[in-house]
Design an enzyme around this catalytic site. Structure first.
Site, PDB file in Angstrom:
ATOM      1  N   LYS A 192       2.931   2.744  -5.196  1.00  8.06           N
ATOM      2  CA  LYS A 192       3.492   3.973  -4.460  1.00  8.06           C
ATOM      3  C   LYS A 192       4.375   4.606  -5.151  1.00  8.06           C
ATOM      4  CE  LYS A 192       5.730   4.146   0.223  1.00  8.06           C
ATOM      5  NZ  LYS A 192       5.891   3.286   1.211  1.00  8.06           N
ATOM      6  N   SER A 244       4.247   5.679   4.725  1.00  9.12           N
ATOM      7  CA  SER A 244       4.945   6.579   3.935  1.00  9.12           C
ATOM      8  C   SER A 244       4.007   6.504   2.799  1.00  9.12           C
ATOM      9  CB  SER A 244       6.393   5.871   3.565  1.00  9.12           C
ATOM     10  OG  SER A 244       6.687   4.944   3.092  1.00  9.12           O
ATOM     11  N   SER A 272       4.076   1.200   7.147  1.00  7.78           N
ATOM     12  CA  SER A 272       3.964   2.460   6.570  1.00  7.78           C
ATOM     13  C   SER A 272       2.565   2.039   5.100  1.00  7.78           C
ATOM     14  CB  SER A 272       5.481   2.714   5.244  1.00  7.78           C
ATOM     15  OG  SER A 272       6.101   3.755   5.864  1.00  7.78           O
TER      16      SER A 272
END
Lengths: 464, 60
Positions: free
Chosen positions: A80, A155, A179
């Site tokens: 990420k 996210s 997330s």
């Protein structure tokens, strides 16, 4: 050997160690798939193909001479893009940090490389890991491989989308209000938010110091335990890092769940935030299946989702404001609209609000701890709905807060989300398992029992 | 929170530029923050401690 892109971490690592699979072939196959599918999925912000191939070649040479770096030797991973990878920018999917070059790996990346993993590149997120899918950022939002008209959750959007689509078998995500578990729920994979402090946050761009967690995202429960094993452990330079000894997270995977006491938190999805009927039916099915497998299922009551959500929001937005205030003051136009609105909210919260939330937080921790004196693991909803269409802004705004993940950011207990089934529309619906502090092994035990019954590890999106 | 109060708070927080360029976003942010703390139960014990606690000597 199964198709390379659906190979589990465990199977790939075993085949590489046995010299039956070349890390170069595996990495090349995944890079080819990425080249073909990522234009539709937008899972990547940056593909680091040359470095990945060089690392794969080194891994192959090592494997051929019998030198294995660790249990993930030669297995590709996606990261990420709020997590530092040396030599690549950490953009946080934002114009604000477009050229923010990382000079060192985050500790979690360092540990993955130490275990032999190969970094493929940096993955899409919501801007600074907050908000939702946005179309006014330098990169497009990731999409759901089960139906690319739908959002993949966030996210850690690129992590969820890419793991589910077979672009890589494992990814790192972060979880401050859910997330890791939101994209795991939306994309039908396995996402764990470990106990607070179990995985170092050093080298990860913060959103909220006391709520941030780094977690593994994989297609199977066993892979998740394997990945956690590689990244967990004390880091004396992360002030939030726990001193607890590292566990053996896969120890109970195949133990079954006979006699395990499971607390089903009905009120989250029945009263606090009434779920879509397909989600309710799936949760009931999970509970019944675990009972058939020998678990003792009883009802547990915790504080309401509304109050957990309020505590999470006050703390998250206050702490995030302390980070973003100077940038929002000087260059508000460099943020997307959604990120700007969410991150400015902290400017309007008072010290009294923050202390109220922090004091209530300790009481909520005590209430969840009391539940764990009665049961070994909690079962509850994760998302209350399947993922909606990504361009339906109103529906995204309505459904994003309809979830039961924030309670365990507030309390810091380990929580895992995974597929509970598929909706009639062909999108994943989800379930969440929650454990005692540092008892990820029991969370995996329960999750693995459900996975074995339902075969969720064999269900892949129809994307080709 | 009325518009005037929002503007005063925004300027005090260094958001004058945001207020000029993105006034609707500043108002949306203020509205998000306005009533959220009211959903939290106030501890009845006046000495209830916060989490995380201060712990000397355990980190760094």
């Amino acid at each position: 050997m199964s198709e390379l892109h659906w190979m589990t971490v465990e199977a790939a690592a075993r085949a590489i160690a046995a010299k039956e699979l070349s890390p170069v072939d595996l990495t090349k196959a995944l890079l080819d798939r990425i080249e073909r599918l990522d234009p539709r999925l937008n899972a990547f912000i940056r593909i680091d193909g040359d470095a990945a191939m060089a690392a794969a070649l080194a891994a192959e040479t090592e494997a051929q001479s019998g030198r294995l770096r660790g249990p993930l030797h030669g297995v590709p991973v996606g990261i990420k893009d709020i997590i530092n990878v040396a030599g690549l920018p950490t953009t946080c999917h934002s114009k604000v940090l477009q050229d923010n070059m990382a000079t060192a790996d985050a500790v979690c990346v360092e540990r993955l490389r130490g275990a032999g993993a190969i970094v493929l590149g940096k993955l899409s997120t919501h801007e600074f890991a907050i908000g939702g899918p946005s179309f006014d950022l330098p990169w497009p939002p990731a999409r759901n491989p089960w139906n690319t008209d739908h959002h993949p959750g966030g996210s850690s959007s690129g992590s969820g989308s890419g793991v589910a689509a077979g672009l890589f078998p494992m990814a790192l995500g972060t979880d401050t209000g859910g997330s890791v578990r939101n994209p795991a729920s939306c994309c039908g994979i396995v996402g764990l938010k470990p106990t607070y402090g179990l995985v170092s946050r050093r080298g990860v761009f913060p959103l909220s110091f006391t709520l941030d967690h780094v977690g593994p995202m994989t297609r199977t429960v066993a892979d998740n335990a394997l990945m956690l094993q590689a990244i967990a452990g004390h880091d004396p330079r992360d002030p939030g890092s726990a001193a607890a000894a590292q566990g053996h997270y896969g120890a109970a995977l195949d133990r079954g769940i006979r006699g395990l006491r499971v607390g089903f938190v009905h009120h989250f999805h029945e009263i606090d935030t009434p779920a879509n009927p397909e989600v309710t039916a799936a949760l009931e099915h999970v509970a019944r299946s675990l009972q058939v497998e020998g678990a003792e299922v009883r009802t547990i009551t915790l504080p309401s989702l509304g109050e957990f959500g309020a505590v999470n929001r006050v703390i998250l937005q206050s702490e995030a404001w302390s980070i973003h205030g100077p940038w929002l003051s000087e260059r508000p136009g460099d943020y997307g609209k959604l990120g700007r609105q969410r991150l400015m909210a902290g400017a309007f919260m008072s010290a009294g609000d923050y202390m109220l939330a922090s004091r209530r937080r300790l009481q909520m921790i005590a209430e969840v701890e009391a539940a764990f004196r009665e049961v070994d693991v909690l079962l509850c909803a994760s998302s209350m709905d399947p993922a909606c269409r990504i361009e339906d802004t109103a529906e995204v705004e309505r459904t994003y807060p309809r979830q039961a993940r924030t309670p365990f950011n507030v309390t810091g207990h380990p929580a895992l989300a995974m597929m509970a089934g598929l909706s009639v529309g062909g999108l994943p619906v989800s379930v969440q398992f929650v454990g005692r502090y540092f008892d990820e092994a029991t969370v995996f035990q329960a999750a693995r029992a459900w996975e074995r019954v339902a075969g969720t590890d064999k269900k892949h999106p129809p994307i080709v | 929170m009325d518009k005037e109060a929002i503007e005063v708070l925004a300027r005090r927080s260094g958001l004058a530029r945001a207020l000029a360029e993105f006034p609707e976003d500043v108002i949306a942010a203020a509205k998000q923050a306005a009533d959220v703390a009211q959903k939290i139960k106030r501890p009845t014990d006046p000495v209830a401690e916060p989490w995380p606690p201060m712990k000397a000597g355990t980190t760094l």
